[in-house]
Design a protein around this motif. Structure first.
Motif, PDB file in Angstrom:
ATOM      1  N   HIS A 223       0.872  -1.173   0.000  1.00 45.29           N
ATOM      2  CA  HIS A 223       0.000   0.000   0.000  1.00 45.29           C
ATOM      3  C   HIS A 223       0.909   1.222   0.000  1.00 45.29           C
ATOM      4  N   TYR A 224       0.862   2.016  -1.077  1.00 49.50           N
ATOM      5  CA  TYR A 224       1.697   3.220  -1.131  1.00 49.50           C
ATOM      6  C   TYR A 224       1.024   4.353  -0.364  1.00 49.50           C
ATOM      7  N   ALA A 225       1.868   5.265   0.106  1.00 47.77           N
ATOM      8  CA  ALA A 225       1.359   6.389   0.910  1.00 47.77           C
ATOM      9  C   ALA A 225       0.333   7.218   0.135  1.00 47.77           C
ATOM     10  N   SER A 226       0.433   7.174  -1.203  1.00 47.44           N
ATOM     11  CA  SER A 226      -0.515   7.935  -2.028  1.00 47.44           C
ATOM     12  C   SER A 226      -1.936   7.360  -1.947  1.00 47.44           C
ATOM     13  N   GLY A 227      -2.061   6.199  -1.303  1.00 44.87           N
ATOM     14  CA  GLY A 227      -3.388   5.589  -1.169  1.00 44.87           C
ATOM     15  C   GLY A 227      -3.617   4.438  -2.130  1.00 44.87           C
TER      16      GLY A 227
ATOM     17  N   GLY B  18       1.749  -8.035 -17.457  1.00 37.12           N
ATOM     18  CA  GLY B  18       0.686  -7.177 -16.954  1.00 37.12           C
ATOM     19  C   GLY B  18       0.788  -5.820 -17.612  1.00 37.12           C
ATOM     20  N   GLU B  19      -0.325  -5.127 -17.665  1.00 32.24           N
ATOM     21  CA  GLU B  19      -0.341  -3.798 -18.277  1.00 32.24           C
ATOM     22  C   GLU B  19       0.466  -2.819 -17.422  1.00 32.24           C
ATOM     23  N   SER B  20       0.723  -1.655 -17.987  1.00 33.47           N
ATOM     24  CA  SER B  20       1.405  -0.608 -17.239  1.00 33.47           C
ATOM     25  C   SER B  20       0.571  -0.251 -16.005  1.00 33.47           C
ATOM     26  N   GLY B  21       1.240  -0.159 -14.855  1.00 37.02           N
ATOM     27  CA  GLY B  21       0.531   0.176 -13.616  1.00 37.02           C
ATOM     28  C   GLY B  21      -0.050  -1.025 -12.886  1.00 37.02           C
ATOM     29  N   ALA B  22       0.175  -2.227 -13.441  1.00 37.18           N
ATOM     30  CA  ALA B  22      -0.422  -3.430 -12.842  1.00 37.18           C
ATOM     31  C   ALA B  22       0.244  -3.821 -11.520  1.00 37.18           C
ATOM     32  N   GLY B  23       1.524  -3.465 -11.362  1.00 34.07           N
ATOM     33  CA  GLY B  23       2.234  -3.830 -10.137  1.00 34.07           C
ATOM     34  C   GLY B  23       3.512  -4.617 -10.368  1.00 34.07           C
ATOM     35  N   LYS B  24       3.964  -4.710 -11.622  1.00 40.12           N
ATOM     36  CA  LYS B  24       5.155  -5.516 -11.941  1.00 40.12           C
ATOM     37  C   LYS B  24       6.422  -4.958 -11.285  1.00 40.12           C
ATOM     38  N   SER B  25       6.619  -3.636 -11.407  1.00 37.99           N
ATOM     39  CA  SER B  25       7.835  -3.041 -10.809  1.00 37.99           C
ATOM     40  C   SER B  25       7.806  -3.160  -9.296  1.00 37.99           C
ATOM     41  N   THR B  26       6.624  -3.029  -8.728  1.00 37.48           N
ATOM     42  CA  THR B  26       6.503  -3.168  -7.268  1.00 37.48           C
ATOM     43  C   THR B  26       6.929  -4.579  -6.856  1.00 37.48           C
ATOM     44  N   LEU B  27       6.510  -5.554  -7.640  1.00 37.11           N
ATOM     45  CA  LEU B  27       6.884  -6.946  -7.366  1.00 37.11           C
ATOM     46  C   LEU B  27       8.408  -7.113  -7.447  1.00 37.11           C
TER      47      LEU B  27
HETATM   48  P1  ADP Z   1       4.020  -1.612 -13.409  1.00 33.70           P
HETATM   49  O1  ADP Z   1       5.452  -1.886 -13.173  1.00 33.70           O
HETATM   50  O2  ADP Z   1       3.230  -2.856 -13.709  1.00 33.70           O
HETATM   51  O3  ADP Z   1       3.792  -0.552 -14.453  1.00 33.70           O
HETATM   52  P2  ADP Z   1       4.046  -0.408 -10.753  1.00 33.70           P
HETATM   53  O4  ADP Z   1       4.416  -1.470  -9.804  1.00 33.70           O
HETATM   54  O5  ADP Z   1       5.096   0.576 -11.149  1.00 33.70           O
HETATM   55  O6  ADP Z   1       3.362  -1.051 -12.063  1.00 33.70           O
HETATM   56  O7  ADP Z   1       2.822   0.440 -10.154  1.00 33.70           O
HETATM   57  C1  ADP Z   1       1.662  -0.153  -9.560  1.00 33.70           C
HETATM   58  C2  ADP Z   1       0.766   0.966  -9.038  1.00 33.70           C
HETATM   59  O8  ADP Z   1       1.398   1.627  -7.946  1.00 33.70           O
HETATM   60  C3  ADP Z   1       0.488   2.067 -10.069  1.00 33.70           C
HETATM   61  O9  ADP Z   1      -0.829   2.522  -9.860  1.00 33.70           O
HETATM   62  C4  ADP Z   1       1.499   3.141  -9.715  1.00 33.70           C
HETATM   63  O10 ADP Z   1       1.034   4.406 -10.101  1.00 33.70           O
HETATM   64  C5  ADP Z   1       1.625   3.002  -8.212  1.00 33.70           C
HETATM   65  N1  ADP Z   1       2.966   3.332  -7.700  1.00 33.70           N
HETATM   66  C6  ADP Z   1       4.134   2.788  -8.089  1.00 33.70           C
HETATM   67  N2  ADP Z   1       5.170   3.270  -7.374  1.00 33.70           N
HETATM   68  C7  ADP Z   1       4.636   4.160  -6.504  1.00 33.70           C
HETATM   69  C8  ADP Z   1       5.171   5.012  -5.471  1.00 33.70           C
HETATM   70  N3  ADP Z   1       6.475   5.024  -5.201  1.00 33.70           N
HETATM   71  N4  ADP Z   1       4.314   5.780  -4.782  1.00 33.70           N
HETATM   72  C9  ADP Z   1       2.993   5.755  -5.042  1.00 33.70           C
HETATM   73  N5  ADP Z   1       2.413   4.993  -5.982  1.00 33.70           N
HETATM   74  C10 ADP Z   1       3.212   4.197  -6.701  1.00 33.70           C
END
Ligand code: ADP
Length: 228
Positions: free
Chosen positions: A10-14, A35-44
């Protein structure tokens, strides 16, 4: 090996970037994460490399419980994974050889080992011929292969590659995935993050799809790749 148990981010942005993710990738596997852009791949990916801690749940990588990692065990853990970023993060003024040798020096390897290991990994990625070239003289595709060679330098158990085919033409993309498959056959676990469905369908194998932070598909499919 990667194991995630009931992971939420859960990011601080909500934003809930990952929602109740359960996942196990065994040693020796080759896995596409799509996954599409914004799906959560980079977070993973950030969770796997311990750049980010989950808001709840547990993450284990290569036998390390990432929550419990402290001090010099963090550096040891990081050496057990090889990371290839979308922007490569190579040192542009260094030669190809020096970029790879650099990470081995940081890991306190002997000069003798470095002299053997650097040509070996450059050869694997078909970049041995450019060893003396400055990195900035290379094409994007070549820089990427150097980045992969560098990620392999410390002989990691797990290689994580983020969108490797983003800037490559289709023919080069297929060749690159072929090289990653070869690395996998030699024993390295490979996790490749991509949004290119055609490529994934062509190669087949285990595909994990993330959609709005949730794993919506995790199955092994047959591909058209001739040696599947
Ligand atoms: P992907 O790699 O699949 O494009 P991300 O993991 O980058 O997806 O992002 C997943 C969601 O989290 C998106 O809605 C993105 O905007 C949000 N997000 C990613 N990084 C941050 C961050 N540091 N702070 C707040 N929101 C974030």
């Amino acid at each position: 090996m990667v194991e995630m148990k009931n992971v939420n981010v859960h990011y601080a942005s909500g934003i809930d970037a990952l929602v109740n993710v359960n996942l196990r990738i065994n040693d020796g596997e080759f896995v596409f994460i799509v996954g599409e852009s914004g799906a959560g791949k980079s977070t993973l990916m950030k969770l796997m490399m311990r750049e980010l801690m989950p808001s709840s749940g547990r993450v284990f990588v290569n036998g390390y419980n990432l929550e419990k990692l402290k001090g010099n065990r963090i550096a040891k853990f990081r050496r057990s994974i090889g990371l290839v970023f979308q922007d490569f993060r190579l040192i542009q003024d260094y030669t190809v050889y020096e970029n790879v040798a650099f990470v081995l020096r940081i890991a306190d390897q002997s000069n003798r080992y470095i002299r053997q290991r650097v040509p070996y990994v450059l050869n694997l990625m078909e970049m041995a011929g450019k060893a003396k070239h400055k990195t900035r003289e290379l094409s994007g595709g070549e820089q990427q292969r150097v980045a992969i060679a560098r990620a392999l330098a410390n002989d990691p158990g797990l290689l994580i590659v983020d969108e490797p085919t983003g800037n490559l033409d289709p023919e080069k993309s297929y060749k690159l995935v072929g090289l990653l498959k070869e690395i996998n056959r030699c024993g390295t676990t490979v996790v490749m993050i991509t949004h290119e469905h055609d490529l994934v369908r062509y190669f087949g194998g285990r595909i994990i799809n993330i959609d709005k932070g949730e794993i919506t598909f995790d199955e092994t499919i047959g591909g058209n790749d001739e040696d599947q």
